[in-house]
Design a protein around this motif. Structure first.
Motif, short mmCIF file in Angstrom:
data_model
loop_
_atom_site.label_atom_id
_atom_site.label_comp_id
_atom_site.label_asym_id
_atom_site.label_seq_id
_atom_site.Cartn_x
_atom_site.Cartn_y
_atom_site.Cartn_z
N ALA A 1 0.86 -1.19 0.00
CA ALA A 1 0.00 0.00 0.00
C ALA A 1 0.89 1.24 0.00
CB ALA A 1 -0.92 -0.01 1.21
N THR A 2 1.59 1.43 -1.11
CA THR A 2 2.59 2.49 -1.20
C THR A 2 2.20 3.48 -2.28
OG1 THR A 2 4.28 0.86 -0.60
CG2 THR A 2 5.07 2.95 -1.48
N ALA A 3 2.33 4.77 -1.99
CA ALA A 3 2.09 5.79 -3.01
C ALA A 3 3.05 5.56 -4.18
CB ALA A 3 2.30 7.19 -2.42
N PRO A 4 2.62 5.86 -5.41
CA PRO A 4 3.46 5.56 -6.58
C PRO A 4 4.78 6.32 -6.59
CG PRO A 4 1.56 6.91 -7.18
CD PRO A 4 1.33 6.44 -5.78
N TYR A 5 4.89 7.37 -5.80
CA TYR A 5 6.11 8.15 -5.79
C TYR A 5 6.91 7.99 -4.50
CZ TYR A 5 2.66 11.02 -3.39
OH TYR A 5 1.66 11.45 -2.56
N ASP A 6 6.38 7.29 -3.51
CA ASP A 6 7.08 7.18 -2.23
C ASP A 6 8.31 6.30 -2.38
OD1 ASP A 6 7.70 7.56 0.38
OD2 ASP A 6 5.99 6.45 1.20
N ARG A 7 9.36 6.62 -1.63
CA ARG A 7 10.58 5.84 -1.76
C ARG A 7 11.54 6.12 -0.61
NH1 ARG A 7 12.05 10.33 -5.85
NH2 ARG A 7 14.29 10.54 -5.63
N VAL A 8 12.51 5.27 -0.48
CA VAL A 8 13.62 5.48 0.45
C VAL A 8 14.68 6.30 -0.27
CG1 VAL A 8 15.49 4.33 1.73
CG2 VAL A 8 13.19 3.31 1.65
N ILE A 9 15.24 7.29 0.39
CA ILE A 9 16.29 8.10 -0.23
C ILE A 9 17.65 7.50 0.12
CG2 ILE A 9 17.38 10.37 -0.34
CD1 ILE A 9 14.69 10.21 -1.71
N THR A 10 18.40 7.09 -0.89
CA THR A 10 19.73 6.51 -0.68
C THR A 10 20.84 7.51 -0.92
OG1 THR A 10 19.80 5.70 -2.96
CG2 THR A 10 18.90 4.21 -1.29
N THR A 11 20.53 8.64 -1.53
CA THR A 11 21.50 9.72 -1.67
C THR A 11 21.61 10.44 -0.33
OG1 THR A 11 19.72 11.15 -2.44
CG2 THR A 11 21.05 10.06 -4.13
N PRO A 12 22.62 11.28 -0.15
CA PRO A 12 22.61 12.14 1.05
C PRO A 12 21.28 12.88 1.15
CG PRO A 12 24.73 12.31 -0.05
CD PRO A 12 23.85 11.48 -0.95
N ARG A 13 20.78 13.04 2.37
CA ARG A 13 19.39 13.45 2.57
C ARG A 13 19.04 14.80 1.94
NH1 ARG A 13 17.27 14.05 8.63
NH2 ARG A 13 17.86 16.23 8.31
N HIS A 14 20.03 15.63 1.67
CA HIS A 14 19.70 16.97 1.18
C HIS A 14 19.47 17.03 -0.33
CE1 HIS A 14 24.13 16.54 1.23
NE2 HIS A 14 24.09 17.24 0.11
N HIS A 15 19.76 15.96 -1.08
CA HIS A 15 19.46 16.00 -2.51
C HIS A 15 18.85 14.69 -2.98
CE1 HIS A 15 22.78 13.53 -4.20
NE2 HIS A 15 23.56 14.07 -3.29
N ALA A 16 18.05 14.78 -4.03
CA ALA A 16 17.36 13.60 -4.56
C ALA A 16 17.12 13.79 -6.05
CB ALA A 16 16.03 13.39 -3.84
N TYR A 17 16.90 12.66 -6.72
CA TYR A 17 16.54 12.68 -8.14
C TYR A 17 15.02 12.56 -8.27
CZ TYR A 17 21.49 11.79 -8.95
OH TYR A 17 22.85 11.89 -8.96
N ILE A 18 14.47 13.29 -9.22
CA ILE A 18 13.04 13.23 -9.52
C ILE A 18 12.88 12.76 -10.96
CG2 ILE A 18 10.88 14.51 -9.73
CD1 ILE A 18 11.73 14.31 -6.88
N LYS A 19 12.36 11.56 -11.14
CA LYS A 19 12.15 11.03 -12.49
C LYS A 19 10.75 11.43 -12.96
CE LYS A 19 11.97 6.51 -13.20
NZ LYS A 19 12.38 5.11 -13.54
N ILE A 20 10.68 12.20 -14.03
CA ILE A 20 9.41 12.77 -14.46
C ILE A 20 8.77 11.99 -15.60
CG2 ILE A 20 10.11 15.07 -13.69
CD1 ILE A 20 10.49 15.79 -16.68
N ALA A 21 9.50 11.06 -16.18
CA ALA A 21 8.96 10.31 -17.32
C ALA A 21 9.76 9.03 -17.51
CB ALA A 21 8.98 11.15 -18.59
N GLU A 22 9.18 8.12 -18.26
CA GLU A 22 9.87 6.90 -18.65
C GLU A 22 9.77 6.78 -20.16
OE1 GLU A 22 12.36 4.83 -17.79
OE2 GLU A 22 11.25 4.22 -16.00
N GLY A 23 10.76 6.15 -20.80
CA GLY A 23 10.69 5.91 -22.23
C GLY A 23 11.23 7.05 -23.06
N CYS A 24 11.21 6.86 -24.38
CA CYS A 24 11.74 7.87 -25.30
C CYS A 24 11.13 7.67 -26.68
CB CYS A 24 13.27 7.76 -25.38
SG CYS A 24 14.05 9.06 -26.36
N ASN A 25 10.81 8.79 -27.34
CA ASN A 25 10.26 8.75 -28.70
C ASN A 25 11.26 9.14 -29.77
OD1 ASN A 25 7.81 8.11 -27.53
ND2 ASN A 25 6.91 10.15 -27.78
#
Length: 439
Positions: free
Chosen positions: A119-143
């Protein structure tokens, strides 16, 4: 294994596993070593982009396959790009693997292990980078279907995430202490066309920048063709949008660009770069270039070399072309440039870039730069400016006259420079403390 987009998937997987009763731990950590073999499960998130990455992923799987065979782990599961690309070929070859998942169906691994869906939100996750920065993936795939690239064969067509969901993810991460957001996609500038009918990256970046607590937004993997120019207005206007753009150009000689199926000319590329620099003063451009692609003779390489000398990119990486099976290039072109010629061209290009980087870095001596502190290393704190993405760009070494903490922003007077490092000291004797002192 592989890129930051895979890292985000691994972080989401870790959250889902936690939610169904598992405890994700680092390999070779005390918790892992102390656990009984019957309690140990390994998941390998693979990369399948180029030959070296595929080989690295295979070797990692084989290491754990041996552990599975000898009974020192209870289960071995593989997910990600490599298993997506070779779903039929790999399972018969490595029978010790208990389950294979691809690039998008990997949440099924959690359901398989727990016998229930998380029962996890589609964007929830554990942060493995240092806590002050993170990556945000906005899309998947390529045209884009570039001739050399296997990514569309693995990930499929472009699929954007809704603006509202991404902004909610950013809000959640700000609440956990994240200040710096590196926005990633295989093609950042293609964002939104599939769900909104228009390229909408400017609206998305503006919405993220409106979230209280977002200090830095950095943009990765833009594509030059059909570049959404309204994004430049957001970059120029918003102080928390870094003056940094990662835009892979690959080449500048028209015959090579045509063979690559980049759908842009040398003249159009130069016009775009000039407009970016005009509309976003002080911007630092990162690009990636390729040598040795079919159609690159000495004359075409000379044009590429001159282009790098002319443009003086603040950040640049390059690599030699390696034929990837099933791509357009593999089907239609002979990989005719000898490996030693590719390597010689690559060496020349990177030597030039080192000279350019040294000159540009020296121009920062005497300036004051806002720096975020990433870690402590020997006699220095190590941080980055807004022009430096984690792990791939130069760092700033800050002397220890003033105590600093990870995640703290501080003004640093640059006192000396090297091609890929700046050295400085705290400019303000009383910098504001970080709220991350517990790190």
């Amino acid at each position: 294994m592989g890129c930051s987009k895979n890292l985000v998937d691994s972080e989401r997987l870790m959250r889902m596993l936690s939610d169904v009763g598992f405890k994700p731990v680092e390999a070779d950590s005390d918790e892992w070593l102390d656990a009984a073999p019957a309690d140990r499960y390994v998941v390998v998130n693979t990369c399948g982009f180029i030959g070296d990455a595929k080989e690295e992923s295979i070797q990692e799987i084989l290491v754990h396959a041996a552990e599975r065979a000898e009974g020192s782990i209870a289960g071995l599961y593989v997910m990600g790009c490599l298993s997506e690309r070779y779903r039929d070929e790999l399972p018969p070859e490595i029978s010790e693997v208990d389950g294979w998942w691809g690039k998008t169906d990997w949440p099924g691994l959690v359901t398989h292990l727990a016998e229930r869906a998380p029962a996890t939100a589609p964007y929830d996750r554990v942060i493995t980078t240092p806590r002050h920065h993170a990556y945000i993936k906005i899309a998947e795939g390529c045209n884009r279907m570039c001739a050399f690239c296997a990514i569309p064969l693995i990930t499929g067509r472009y699929k954007s995430r809704p603006v509202e969901e991404i902004v909610e993810e950013v809000r959640m991460l700000v609440g956990r202490g994240v200040k710096e957001f590196n926005i990633i996609a295989q093609d950042l500038t293609g964002y939104g066309k599939d769900i909104y009918g228009r390229y909408d990256i400017a609206r998305l970046v503006r919405a993220i920048s409106d979230v209280p607590g977002v200090e830095w937004i950095r943009l990765h993997y833009a594509y030059p063709k059909d570049f959404p120019m309204d994004l430049l207005d957001v970059m120029a206007e918003r102080p928390n949008v870094c003056k940094y753009l990662d835009i892979a150009l690959q080449h500048i000689a028209d015959p090579v660009l045509a063979n690559m199926r980049r759908h842009i000319t040398a003249a159009e590329t130069r016009e775009l770069l000039a407009e970016i620099r005009r509309r976003v003063p002080g911007i630092h451009l990162r690009t990636t270039l390729m040598v040795g692609f079919p159609g690159e003779g000495e004359a075409e390489f000379d044009k590429l070399f001159d282009f790098v000398e002319e443009q003086r990119f603040e950040r640049m990486g390059a690599f030699a072309y390696c034929e990837e099976e099933d791509t357009y290039a593999a089907r239609h072109f002979e990989d005719a440039v000898p490996p030693e010629v590719k390597q010689a061209r690559l060496d020349r290009l990177m030597e030039l870039q080192e000279e350019i980087s040294d000159l540009l870095q020296q121009q920062k001596v005497g300036t004051t730069q806002r720096v975020i502190i990433d870690r402590e290393d020997g006699d220095y704190y190590v941080g980055r400016t807004q022009f430096d993405s984690p792990e791939v760009d130069p760092e700033v070494l800050v002397s220890k006259e003033v105590p600093l903490t990870r995640g703290q922003f501080v003004d640093v007077l640059i006192t000396s420079a090297m091609p890929f490092e700046l050295i400085g000291r705290v400019a303000d004797a009383n910098p504001q403390p970080s709220d991350d002192a517990d790190q």
